[in-house]
Design a protein around this motif. Structure first.
Motif, PDB file in Angstrom:
ATOM      1  N   ASN A  33       0.805  -1.223   0.000  1.00 56.89           N
ATOM      2  CA  ASN A  33       0.000   0.000   0.000  1.00 56.89           C
ATOM      3  C   ASN A  33       0.837   1.271   0.000  1.00 56.89           C
ATOM      4  O   ASN A  33       0.307   2.372   0.180  1.00 56.89           O
ATOM      5  CB  ASN A  33      -0.962   0.015   1.208  1.00 56.89           C
ATOM      6  N   SER A  35       2.946   2.371   2.158  1.00 59.54           N
ATOM      7  CA  SER A  35       3.112   3.050   3.447  1.00 59.54           C
ATOM      8  C   SER A  35       4.555   3.086   3.924  1.00 59.54           C
ATOM      9  O   SER A  35       4.931   3.930   4.732  1.00 59.54           O
ATOM     10  CB  SER A  35       2.238   2.377   4.510  1.00 59.54           C
ATOM     11  N   GLN A  36       5.381   2.145   3.433  1.00 61.18           N
ATOM     12  CA  GLN A  36       6.782   2.093   3.858  1.00 61.18           C
ATOM     13  C   GLN A  36       7.667   2.669   2.749  1.00 61.18           C
ATOM     14  O   GLN A  36       7.613   2.204   1.616  1.00 61.18           O
ATOM     15  CB  GLN A  36       7.189   0.657   4.185  1.00 61.18           C
ATOM     16  N   ALA A 162      -3.419  -2.310   1.583  1.00 60.88           N
ATOM     17  CA  ALA A 162      -2.853  -2.832   2.824  1.00 60.88           C
ATOM     18  C   ALA A 162      -3.309  -4.265   3.040  1.00 60.88           C
ATOM     19  O   ALA A 162      -4.435  -4.639   2.674  1.00 60.88           O
ATOM     20  CB  ALA A 162      -3.278  -1.952   3.994  1.00 60.88           C
TER      21      ALA A 162
END
Length: 345
Positions: A33, A35-36, A162
Motif C-alpha cells: 500500500n 506506506s513504507q 494494505a
C-alpha cells in the motif's frame, strides 16, 4: 485463485523475493500500500566497506557477487537502467585517518576494496586538505526506478492495498486470504512489521533516515563523496545528500531538524553554492544486532518473514531473498546469523 506465495510488501526485500520466485516459475500475489518508504527514498549505495571504521561490511563478498548477477538480470527484464557504477571517495579529516586507511588497505578482506593511494583534491568546490581515499567495486542502484518498474512488470499479480491480517485464515498446509489460496506467506513489510501480529515481537527497532536533494552546478563530481555526510551524483548537477539517523521519531515526515543537520554537515566540506530541491524521509528496518530477520514462524509453518535489511538493502536483499527461497523450497539451512531463531529459540 491458487498461488504458491502471498508476498506482503514490495520494497527491496519483496522485489528480490518476487524476482527469485519468477526465476523459479513460482506463482505469487504481492500486496503493497506504499506506506513504507525506506526503499524508495534510500541513497541506493552498494559499498563493501564501513567507512567510519574502515572495516568490511558483513558478508560483502557474497553479497556483491550475487548482486553483480541479479541487477543486470533485472535491468534486462525491466528494460531500465538501474546500476550506476560510481567510485566512493572518502574524505580524510586528519593524518591519523590517512594512516588508518593505509593500515586497513593492507588487511585481508579489504585489499581488493580499498585503493592504497591517497588522492589529492583538485576540486575547489570541496574542502579536503588531507585528500581522499577511493573505495572500489561500488555504485548506486536506482531503488525508486527498480521498485516502480517491478510493480509494473508484475501488475497482474500486484494488489495496491494494505494487507488485512484479520482476513488471513491459517489452514493445515496452506493459507486462505480473500479468495486466494496459497502455500506460503512471506512478510517483507519493512518497519510495517511492527503492526504484524505474527512477527511483531521480533526486535525491529527502526531508524529514521532523511535525505536532501541539492542542485550544485559548480560541484562537478562523478563519484560519491563521503565525509560526515555523503553526496551521490544523480546527473544534471543534482546530488543526494544524506543521511540522518534518528532512533526516536518513527514517522515518514521530513523534519526541520533533519534538514538543518544535513545542511550544517555539508557546509563543512562543500565550498560552492547550491540550492535545496528535495527532502525525503523513511524508516529503515534496523535490528539491534545489525543482521536481517529471516525465517519461519515457530507455530504457523506457512508464515515467513524477510526483513531487517537496515541501511544496506541493495546489497543484502538479493542474498537474503535467495537464502529464504532455498530454505522454503530446497530445505536448505538458513544462515544462523540471519535466522529469527536466534531471538525465538
Amino acid at each position: 485463485m491458487t498461488v504458491d506465495y502471498l508476498i506482503v510488501g514490495c520494497g527491496l526485500a519483496g522485489v528480490h523475493f518476487c524476482h527469485t520466485l519468477k526465476q523459479n516459475q513460482k506463482s505469487f500475489v504481492v500486496f503493497d500500500n506504499g506506506s513504507q518508504q525506506s526503499s524508495t527514498v534510500a541513497g541506493g549505495l552498494y559499498n563493501p566497506v564501513v567507512l567510519k571504521r574502515f572495516t568490511p561490511v558483513w558478508k560483502s563478498d557474497e553479497q556483491l557477487t550475487l548482486a553483480a548477477q541479479v541487477y543486470p538480470d533485472l535491468e534486462r527484464l525491466l528494460a531500465v537502467k538501474l546500476d550506476y557504477k560510481l567510485p566512493v571517495k572518502r574524505l580524510f579529516h586528519s593524518v591519523e585517518e590517512q594512516n588508518n586507511w593505509f593500515v586497513a588497505a593492507d588487511k585481508y578482506g579489504l585489499q581488493k576494496y580499498l585503493s592504497p593511494n591517497i588522492i589529492s583534491n583538485t576540486n575547489s568546490s570541496i574542502t579536503a586538505p588531507y585528500g581522499l581515499g577511493e573505495v572500489l567495486h561500488t555504485g548506486r542502484i536506482d531503488t525508486d526506478g527498480l521498485i516502480s518498474s517491478f510493480k509494473q512488470y508484475v501488475a497482474d499479480a500486484f494488489i495496491a492495498e494494505a494487507f488485512d491480517y484479520d482476513s488471513l485464515q491459517l489452514l493445515e498446509n496452506s493459507v486462505s486470504y480473500k479468495g486466494i489460496k496459497a502455500k506460503n506467506v512471506v512478510f517483507a513489510e519493512g518497519f510495517g512489521l511492527k503492526k504484524n501480529p505474527y512477527f511483531n515481537t521480533l526486535p525491529l527497532n527502526g531508524t529514521k533516515g532523511e535525505l536532501l536533494t541539492i542542485h550544485a552546478p559548480d560541484l562537478n563530481i562523478d563519484f560519491v563523496l563521503k565525509s560526515n555526510a555523503f553526496l551521490i551524483p544523480l546527473g544534471a548537477d543534482l546530488y543526494k545528500l544524506g543521511a540522518t539517523y534518528n532512533w526516536t521519531d518513527k514517522t515518514n515526515r521530513p523534519s526541520e531538524a533533519g534538514k538543518t543537520e544535513l545542511l550544517t554537515k555539508v557546509k563543512t566540506f562543500l565550498n560552492c553554492d547550491f540550492n535545496l530541491v528535495g527532502h525525503e524521509a523513511g524508516i529503515r528496518p534496523t535490528v539491534k544486532d545489525r543482521r536481517p530477520l529471516v525465517g519461519q514462524h515457530s507455530s504457523h509453518k506457512a508464515l515467513y518473514v524477510l526483513n531487517g535489511l537496515g541501511t544496506r538493502g541493495v546489497m543484502i536483499a538479493p542474498y537474503v531473498a535467495q537464502q529464504l527461497f532455498n530454505f522454503i523450497e530446497k530445505h536448505a539451512a538458513l544462515d544462523p546469523e540471519i535466522n529469527i531463531a536466534r531471538f525465538t529459540a
